[in-house]
Write an enzyme that holds these catalytic residues in place. Structure first.
Site, mmCIF file in Angstrom:
data_model
loop_
_atom_site.group_PDB
_atom_site.id
_atom_site.type_symbol
_atom_site.label_atom_id
_atom_site.label_comp_id
_atom_site.label_asym_id
_atom_site.label_seq_id
_atom_site.Cartn_x
_atom_site.Cartn_y
_atom_site.Cartn_z
ATOM 1 N N SER A 145 23.598 -8.240 20.143
ATOM 2 C CA SER A 145 24.791 -8.093 20.980
ATOM 3 C C SER A 145 24.447 -7.565 22.363
ATOM 4 O O SER A 145 25.231 -7.743 23.297
ATOM 5 C CB SER A 145 25.757 -7.101 20.322
ATOM 6 O OG SER A 145 26.058 -7.501 19.020
ATOM 7 N N HIS A 185 24.361 -15.928 20.432
ATOM 8 C CA HIS A 185 25.205 -14.786 20.056
ATOM 9 C C HIS A 185 26.568 -15.255 19.552
ATOM 10 O O HIS A 185 27.414 -15.680 20.345
ATOM 11 C CB HIS A 185 25.357 -13.860 21.280
ATOM 12 C CG HIS A 185 26.144 -12.630 20.996
ATOM 13 N ND1 HIS A 185 27.037 -12.077 21.894
ATOM 14 C CD2 HIS A 185 26.202 -11.834 19.903
ATOM 15 C CE1 HIS A 185 27.587 -11.008 21.367
ATOM 16 N NE2 HIS A 185 27.102 -10.838 20.160
ATOM 17 N N GLU A 242 27.660 -17.184 22.864
ATOM 18 C CA GLU A 242 26.969 -16.933 24.138
ATOM 19 C C GLU A 242 25.498 -17.320 23.968
ATOM 20 O O GLU A 242 24.828 -16.839 23.041
ATOM 21 C CB GLU A 242 27.052 -15.452 24.530
ATOM 22 C CG GLU A 242 28.429 -15.023 24.989
ATOM 23 C CD GLU A 242 28.506 -13.528 25.327
ATOM 24 O OE1 GLU A 242 29.259 -13.176 26.243
ATOM 25 O OE2 GLU A 242 27.828 -12.709 24.664
HETATM 26 N N1 LIG Z 1 29.242 -6.874 13.742
HETATM 27 C C1 LIG Z 1 29.581 -7.625 14.779
HETATM 28 O O1 LIG Z 1 30.762 -7.712 15.161
HETATM 29 C C2 LIG Z 1 28.515 -8.385 15.525
HETATM 30 C C3 LIG Z 1 28.923 -9.463 16.350
HETATM 31 C C4 LIG Z 1 27.938 -10.204 17.005
HETATM 32 C C5 LIG Z 1 26.591 -9.876 16.868
HETATM 33 N N2 LIG Z 1 26.241 -8.815 16.075
HETATM 34 C C6 LIG Z 1 24.805 -8.515 15.952
HETATM 35 O O2 LIG Z 1 24.365 -9.105 14.730
HETATM 36 C C7 LIG Z 1 23.268 -8.315 14.213
HETATM 37 C C8 LIG Z 1 23.589 -7.914 12.774
HETATM 38 O O3 LIG Z 1 24.797 -7.161 12.778
HETATM 39 P P1 LIG Z 1 25.774 -7.109 11.493
HETATM 40 O O4 LIG Z 1 27.099 -6.710 12.002
HETATM 41 O O5 LIG Z 1 25.631 -8.355 10.664
HETATM 42 O O6 LIG Z 1 25.133 -5.863 10.721
HETATM 43 P P2 LIG Z 1 25.169 -5.480 9.171
HETATM 44 O O7 LIG Z 1 24.997 -3.999 9.122
HETATM 45 O O8 LIG Z 1 26.316 -6.107 8.465
HETATM 46 O O9 LIG Z 1 23.840 -6.233 8.605
HETATM 47 C C9 LIG Z 1 22.567 -5.866 9.072
HETATM 48 C C10 LIG Z 1 21.488 -6.582 8.258
HETATM 49 O O10 LIG Z 1 20.209 -6.092 8.723
HETATM 50 C C11 LIG Z 1 19.418 -5.759 7.595
HETATM 51 N N3 LIG Z 1 18.492 -4.701 7.983
HETATM 52 C C12 LIG Z 1 18.762 -3.390 8.194
HETATM 53 N N4 LIG Z 1 17.634 -2.741 8.534
HETATM 54 C C13 LIG Z 1 16.652 -3.672 8.551
HETATM 55 C C14 LIG Z 1 15.253 -3.614 8.804
HETATM 56 N N5 LIG Z 1 14.656 -2.455 9.133
HETATM 57 N N6 LIG Z 1 14.532 -4.777 8.719
HETATM 58 C C15 LIG Z 1 15.142 -5.933 8.406
HETATM 59 N N7 LIG Z 1 16.458 -6.052 8.132
HETATM 60 C C16 LIG Z 1 17.189 -4.932 8.208
HETATM 61 C C17 LIG Z 1 20.424 -5.308 6.538
HETATM 62 O O11 LIG Z 1 19.855 -5.392 5.255
HETATM 63 C C18 LIG Z 1 21.549 -6.325 6.759
HETATM 64 O O12 LIG Z 1 21.270 -7.551 6.091
HETATM 65 C C19 LIG Z 1 23.073 -7.136 15.178
HETATM 66 O O13 LIG Z 1 22.064 -7.480 16.108
HETATM 67 C C20 LIG Z 1 24.439 -7.055 15.859
HETATM 68 O O14 LIG Z 1 24.373 -6.461 17.139
HETATM 69 C C21 LIG Z 1 27.166 -8.081 15.381
#
Ligand SMILES: NC(=O)c1ccc[n+]([C@@H]2O[C@H](COP(=O)([O-])OP(=O)(O)OC[C@H]3O[C@@H](n4cnc5c(N)ncnc54)[C@H](O)[C@@H]3O)[C@@H](O)[C@H]2O)c1
Length: 295
Positions: A130, A151, A163
């Site tokens: 993000s 993104h 994005e």
């Molecule tokens: N939540 C949102 O609204 C959103 C929107 C767009 C982009 N993002 C981005 O997407 C990405 C994931 O976010 P999310 O909301 O799915 O998070 P989440 O907490 O739901 O999932 C995170 C994932 O990362 C894994 N993980 C955690 N630590 C780890 C490590 N050390 N090594 C490998 N894997 C690991 C977890 O097991 C899990 O599968 C981030 O970069 C976030 O910024 C999030």
């Protein structure tokens, strides 16, 4: 070897997509890509969490069948295109890998270095970050021209925007190829330079952070802040409910990354948000945030 097929001199078509991380976003992107006809391999560190993601996908598609939005044969075809693994090597033949793990630069950099040694040299490695600097992930590989940001927004199945983040190192062909991929998923793509927050989060997160500030300093109650932005700006949900949906840990990481990049006091995280994350109140995914969620 990957099956990256050259369509024109400027773009290559994406058939198989690897997704790393089976959290909120990884699961959503997997569903979107599989519905668009791509072969999808989801990699989670633990086999059980990867399998859980497939079970959630089955449920999600099942609900769509019940509502008449999807027929049974289409559901079966989507499920047949998705596999889960705990093995990074299983992504070796993918045309595109989208990393969607925790918003932590050190974790992502290590992963990109590892992926670079595994995935076919012609493939594109993308991040769903993000806010983090995509160029740092690009230079962790020997293919910096084939690394960019793709993104998606939350929930990925419903939100129409993607994005496309262009680090200084990315080639035009890489950007054109991910645009074609995003459009194949039915998304509208915008391209943005590699600056923290890109377009949407650079505008959105100061607003969300300031909503927590109003709550913290007692200007208004939680419900009144959310009602005000729904009724006064026609937003579909209030800022505190949106923070719960995004995840407070992810939100804090985004705000901290904006502050690190720009040093603008308006981007400094409000203490209440940091304390809620420390308490494990992460929003919907933990069962409690600004609101409570029955588990
Ligand atoms: N939540 C949102 O609204 C959103 C929107 C767009 C982009 N993002 C981005 O997407 C990405 C994931 O976010 P999310 O909301 O799915 O998070 P989440 O907490 O739901 O999932 C995170 C994932 O990362 C894994 N993980 C955690 N630590 C780890 C490590 N050390 N090594 C490998 N894997 C690991 C977890 O097991 C899990 O599968 C981030 O970069 C976030 O910024 C999030």
């Amino acid at each position: 070897m990957g099956n990256l097929r050259t369509m024109t001199s400027k773009t290559a078509s994406i058939e198989s997509v690897g997704i790393i991380g089976s959290g909120i976003m990884g699961s959503g992107i997997a569903e979107v890509a599989a519905k668009a006809g791509h072969t999808v391999i989801v990699r989670s560190r633990k086999r059980e969490t990867a399998d859980d993601m497939v079970i959630r996908l089955e449920k999600s598609l099942g609900k769509q069948v019940e509502k008449g939005k999807l027929d049974e044969s289409a559901r079966d075809a989507v499920l047949a295109r998705v596999t889960a693994t705990a093995d990074l090597e299983a992504l070796a033949g993918c045309d595109l890998v989208i990393e969607s793990v925790v918003e932590d630069l050190a974790v992502k950099k290590e992963l990109f270095g590892e992926l670079d040694g595994i995935v076919d040299a012609g493939a594109i490695l993308a991040t769903n970050t993000s806010t983090l600097p995509v160029v740092e992930l690009a230079v962790a590989t020997k293919r910096p021209d084939k690394v960019c940001g793709v993104h998606f927004f939350n929930p990925a199945t419903a939100m129409s925007l993607v994005e496309l983040v262009r680090p200084l190192t990315a080639s035009d062909e890489t950007m054109a190829t991910v645009r074609t991929f995003a459009e194949s998923c039915g998304k509208t793509a915008v391209e943005v330079q590699d600056r923290a927050g890109f377009i949407v989060n650079a505008l959105l997160f100061p607003y969300l952070n300031n909503a927590v500030r109003l709550l913290e300093n007692g200007t208004a109650s939680r419900d009144d802040i959310d009602e005000a932005m729904k009724g006064g700006c026609n937003f579909p949900m209030g800022p505190l409910a949106l923070l719960d949906l995004v995840g407070l840990d992810t939100s804090l990481a985004i705000i901290d990354a904006l502050y690190d990049e720009f040093r603008d006091p308006n981007y400094a995280a409000v203490p209440l948000l940091r304390r809620m994350v420390a308490a494990g109140h992460l929003g919907r995914k933990s069962g409690a945030g600004f609101y409570d969620y029955a588990r």
